[in-house]
Write a protein that holds these residues in place. Sequence first.
Motif, PDB file in Angstrom:
ATOM      1  N   GLY A   1     -53.617 -58.734 -15.264  1.00  0.00           N
ATOM      2  CA  GLY A   1     -53.678 -58.046 -14.095  1.00  0.00           C
ATOM      3  C   GLY A   1     -54.650 -57.007 -14.288  1.00  0.00           C
ATOM      4  O   GLY A   1     -54.923 -56.891 -15.325  1.00  0.00           O
ATOM      5  N   ASP A   2     -54.137 -56.365 -13.404  1.00  0.00           N
ATOM      6  CA  ASP A   2     -54.387 -54.559 -13.263  1.00  0.00           C
ATOM      7  C   ASP A   2     -54.495 -54.004 -14.542  1.00  0.00           C
ATOM      8  O   ASP A   2     -53.357 -53.326 -14.680  1.00  0.00           O
ATOM      9  N   CYS A   3     -55.879 -53.507 -15.222  1.00  0.00           N
ATOM     10  CA  CYS A   3     -55.154 -52.565 -16.300  1.00  0.00           C
ATOM     11  C   CYS A   3     -54.779 -51.361 -16.063  1.00  0.00           C
ATOM     12  O   CYS A   3     -54.692 -50.790 -17.174  1.00  0.00           O
ATOM     13  N   ALA A   4     -55.198 -50.514 -15.040  1.00  0.00           N
ATOM     14  CA  ALA A   4     -55.153 -49.515 -14.806  1.00  0.00           C
ATOM     15  C   ALA A   4     -53.236 -49.445 -14.470  1.00  0.00           C
ATOM     16  O   ALA A   4     -53.377 -47.416 -14.705  1.00  0.00           O
ATOM     17  N   HIS A   5     -52.834 -50.728 -14.462  1.00  0.00           N
ATOM     18  CA  HIS A   5     -51.121 -50.205 -13.959  1.00  0.00           C
ATOM     19  C   HIS A   5     -50.715 -49.843 -15.537  1.00  0.00           C
ATOM     20  O   HIS A   5     -51.021 -50.317 -16.739  1.00  0.00           O
ATOM     21  N   SER A   6     -49.617 -49.475 -15.882  1.00  0.00           N
ATOM     22  CA  SER A   6     -48.809 -48.792 -16.950  1.00  0.00           C
ATOM     23  C   SER A   6     -48.019 -50.099 -17.617  1.00  0.00           C
ATOM     24  O   SER A   6     -48.418 -50.163 -18.642  1.00  0.00           O
ATOM     25  N   TRP A   7     -47.699 -51.331 -16.938  1.00  0.00           N
ATOM     26  CA  TRP A   7     -47.649 -52.281 -17.212  1.00  0.00           C
ATOM     27  C   TRP A   7     -48.630 -53.155 -18.455  1.00  0.00           C
ATOM     28  O   TRP A   7     -48.592 -53.680 -18.593  1.00  0.00           O
ATOM     29  N   ALA A   8     -49.882 -52.383 -18.030  1.00  0.00           N
ATOM     30  CA  ALA A   8     -50.667 -53.054 -19.283  1.00  0.00           C
ATOM     31  C   ALA A   8     -50.809 -52.505 -20.377  1.00  0.00           C
ATOM     32  O   ALA A   8     -51.905 -52.582 -21.311  1.00  0.00           O
ATOM     33  N   GLU A   9     -50.335 -51.775 -20.948  1.00  0.00           N
ATOM     34  CA  GLU A   9     -50.146 -50.861 -21.850  1.00  0.00           C
ATOM     35  C   GLU A   9     -49.522 -51.239 -22.401  1.00  0.00           C
ATOM     36  O   GLU A   9     -47.643 -51.968 -22.802  1.00  0.00           O
ATOM     37  N   TRP A  10     -50.023 -51.215 -24.328  1.00  0.00           N
ATOM     38  CA  TRP A  10     -49.563 -52.176 -25.386  1.00  0.00           C
ATOM     39  C   TRP A  10     -48.727 -51.522 -26.613  1.00  0.00           C
ATOM     40  O   TRP A  10     -50.284 -50.238 -27.211  1.00  0.00           O
ATOM     41  N   SER A  11     -48.775 -51.662 -27.244  1.00  0.00           N
ATOM     42  CA  SER A  11     -48.729 -51.599 -28.651  1.00  0.00           C
ATOM     43  C   SER A  11     -48.926 -52.286 -29.606  1.00  0.00           C
ATOM     44  O   SER A  11     -47.804 -53.475 -29.544  1.00  0.00           O
ATOM     45  N   TYR A  12     -49.683 -52.431 -30.868  1.00  0.00           N
ATOM     46  CA  TYR A  12     -49.761 -53.734 -31.549  1.00  0.00           C
ATOM     47  C   TYR A  12     -49.463 -53.714 -33.343  1.00  0.00           C
ATOM     48  O   TYR A  12     -50.573 -52.774 -33.575  1.00  0.00           O
ATOM     49  N   ASP A  13     -48.436 -54.106 -34.175  1.00  0.00           N
ATOM     50  CA  ASP A  13     -49.153 -53.609 -35.461  1.00  0.00           C
ATOM     51  C   ASP A  13     -49.034 -55.202 -35.959  1.00  0.00           C
ATOM     52  O   ASP A  13     -48.397 -56.050 -36.046  1.00  0.00           O
ATOM     53  N   GLN A  14     -50.292 -55.235 -36.356  1.00  0.00           N
ATOM     54  CA  GLN A  14     -50.907 -56.350 -36.626  1.00  0.00           C
ATOM     55  C   GLN A  14     -49.785 -56.780 -38.552  1.00  0.00           C
ATOM     56  O   GLN A  14     -49.661 -57.941 -39.229  1.00  0.00           O
ATOM     57  N   GLU A  15     -49.557 -55.391 -38.706  1.00  0.00           N
ATOM     58  CA  GLU A  15     -48.417 -55.675 -40.092  1.00  0.00           C
ATOM     59  C   GLU A  15     -46.884 -56.557 -39.809  1.00  0.00           C
ATOM     60  O   GLU A  15     -47.401 -57.998 -40.105  1.00  0.00           O
ATOM     61  N   THR A  16     -46.176 -56.425 -38.428  1.00  0.00           N
ATOM     62  CA  THR A  16     -45.001 -56.753 -38.076  1.00  0.00           C
ATOM     63  C   THR A  16     -45.119 -57.902 -37.472  1.00  0.00           C
ATOM     64  O   THR A  16     -44.717 -58.990 -37.028  1.00  0.00           O
ATOM     65  N   GLY A  17     -46.865 -57.913 -36.499  1.00  0.00           N
ATOM     66  CA  GLY A  17     -46.978 -59.164 -35.088  1.00  0.00           C
ATOM     67  C   GLY A  17     -46.578 -58.316 -34.446  1.00  0.00           C
ATOM     68  O   GLY A  17     -46.256 -59.510 -33.210  1.00  0.00           O
TER      69      GLY A  17
END
Length: 730
Positions: free
Chosen positions: A637-653
């Motif tokens: 969906g909408d990239c401007a929404h706060s629902w579209a914000e994530w963080s990704y830790d490649q070490e822990t997955g």
Amino acid sequence: RGGGGRKLQGEAGEDLAKNGEEVEYGRPSARIRVDFSKVAFPDREPILGFGGAFTEAAALNFWSLGKEGQDAAMELLFGKEGLGYSLGRTHMNSCDFCVQSYSFDDTDDDFNLTNFDPLLTHDLESGMIDMMLLATKTLRDAYPKETENPSLGGMRIIASPWSPPSWMKAPTEKDEDRGFMAHAENMTGSALPVCIRDGVGRDSEYAKSWALYFSKFISGYKNHGINFYGVTVQNEPEFPAPWDACAFDYYTQGDFIANHLGPQLAKSHPDIKLLIFDHNKDHVIHWAKYLLDSNHPASQYIDGTAYHWYAGGMDRLLDGAQGNPNMHRLLSEFDVMNVDKKHLVLGSEACHCPSTGYAGGDLNIAWARASRNAHTILADLAAGSNGFIEWNLILDSVGGPNHLGNMCDSPLLAVPHRALGAQDVPVQLDFERAGYPFGPVFGDQKTRDELNAIGIPAKYLDVGVVVQPMYYYVGHITKFVRPGSRAVHGLVDSSFKDRTFRPKGQSVAGGGINDLARNGIEVTVWPCEGSTRQEWNYNNDKQFQVFGHDWLGVPTTSCLSKRAEKDLGGLMLTICNMTEHDSGVFDIVPVEEDSGKIKIVLANGKVGADRSCLIIQPLRNYGGAYGPRGGAQVNLGDCAHSWAEWSYDQETGEILSSVYSDVGGDVCLTTGWPFLQVGAFDTSAAGDDGKTVVILNEAGESANFVLKDGDDLILTSSIPPHSIQTVAFD
């Protein structure tokens, strides 16, 4: 495997904490927060109870036991020391779990049902009726306060038809190929879109006669002392099954109710509750929105919606694993449509297929089946369900009899040849005609002591009854969450310093093998627990991939899909092949420099990039008893929404969102649901203990936890791997 129920009386448990603070020694890695001041659905009907089906197969197996075995099975299923089942289901006419198809009027065009058998001789002679009467007495003796209280009910049994007599049914294409042009050759299979011979319009003689058939069937049982609580219109109406079946779509079911069944029951049995649908969760909302519209003439006759737990496809390991967000949508839709708050939502059928745990012999499968039962019951109740009915109460060692060979599992199995002192009792009785479709029966090759050592109690085997793991898991709920109980808010969080299954400073996901890394599993968000169910690998093809094993020990891998499943409403796990399947390819785009936040943007979709971000899709119904953080789906969906914000830790997955930080904390992208789960219930209506908490651990590792009711400490403890615990307190 099943930890015992724990009771805390008065000030018991004070030694577990100091000044209400979590103790550092053995500090819990999980916080289980419940709030008994927050009833999830205070205006709706409370929980009706739990139960199983009185099929012909169940009756034949029950009465095949000796007197000691019968007494044991009754107590196990309906007694105070057993499950205390208070719901039941039976079939009107035959179902697949019968020796053969049958009806109570086989006379062609007998529209007034002059030849209907008022004694219901088949159900009487098969032992079905006597089994129901004995179960009702057992429950009444065990729970006199419940059975005497009209609001709590006693034994409630619903009846469901699989098929009308063949003369009422339209011929299928196969029937016509065999020369049967006037009506169906037999009760198996169904014409589409509706099985009734001349449709369901107002002038349909066959539909009118079929509605009258319901009335006569209900009256016949009433004359035997069994007052049905309700009926469903049709078992699995969307499936023209190879066994006894009758198809409807929601248009034709609505017409049948409005024109025939509703008026007939209102006239002859106004106390009987009428439930629609009686099929899987994927389409339940479509049916409810159409049939419960106040402008539809059928809506005035409808008292509830029944649903099944099956996934609908051929992957039986998905049964009980799909559709929980749809349950939340359903309850929310009721509010939008102003559906009566007394409208029931009832899980009317659930079982594992094929075969039985006793026959297969794989303990991992037997315990996994048990865990799935407990998970689904807790999740359904949290979403607003009023109860859960297992399919057959008891079957034989191979999961029958079933006249189409559709062998399935049940909590109890009848093995009269294993009873002490059994003489000349064959390993398979005459009613079982399937033989050994999956090979030799594992359990029959093991001694009494060997079976006892793997969790099949010898004391019940000695009277010819196999008690399977799913029985004990379900009992952790049914014994404590009695009729009249209500779900309250409860959710599992990691502690402030650790993940439940991944201590601070470690990068390896815990909890053991992810058995939900499987195509067809819904992708959701839950509080972060540091487990393999929340471990995502961003592979070289820019897919988010998960790994695991299924219940059979076969390695599995799946990827995040690129489109929402049309009926389930969210992104799923799918095959990782990008060219032939729906696997998504995603770009990781930083939100702003050094913020740590990212957007996860679909790169192989058909919608513009600004509308192609991975977003959280909040649960309808505000998440029911779990709240908004307990199982929200993800979508694009909408990239401007706060629902579209994530963080990704490649070490822990770990893929994490902080969008719910103001209502409890972070959530992590999850395959299905977390390992550690909870269900909390106000049980004061019928029990001595007013509060019950059920804790389920599907992980291969133990979990230390602290249990709090609001800010009040109740208990600090640990739950072993692959186990369930019940805490009951005042």
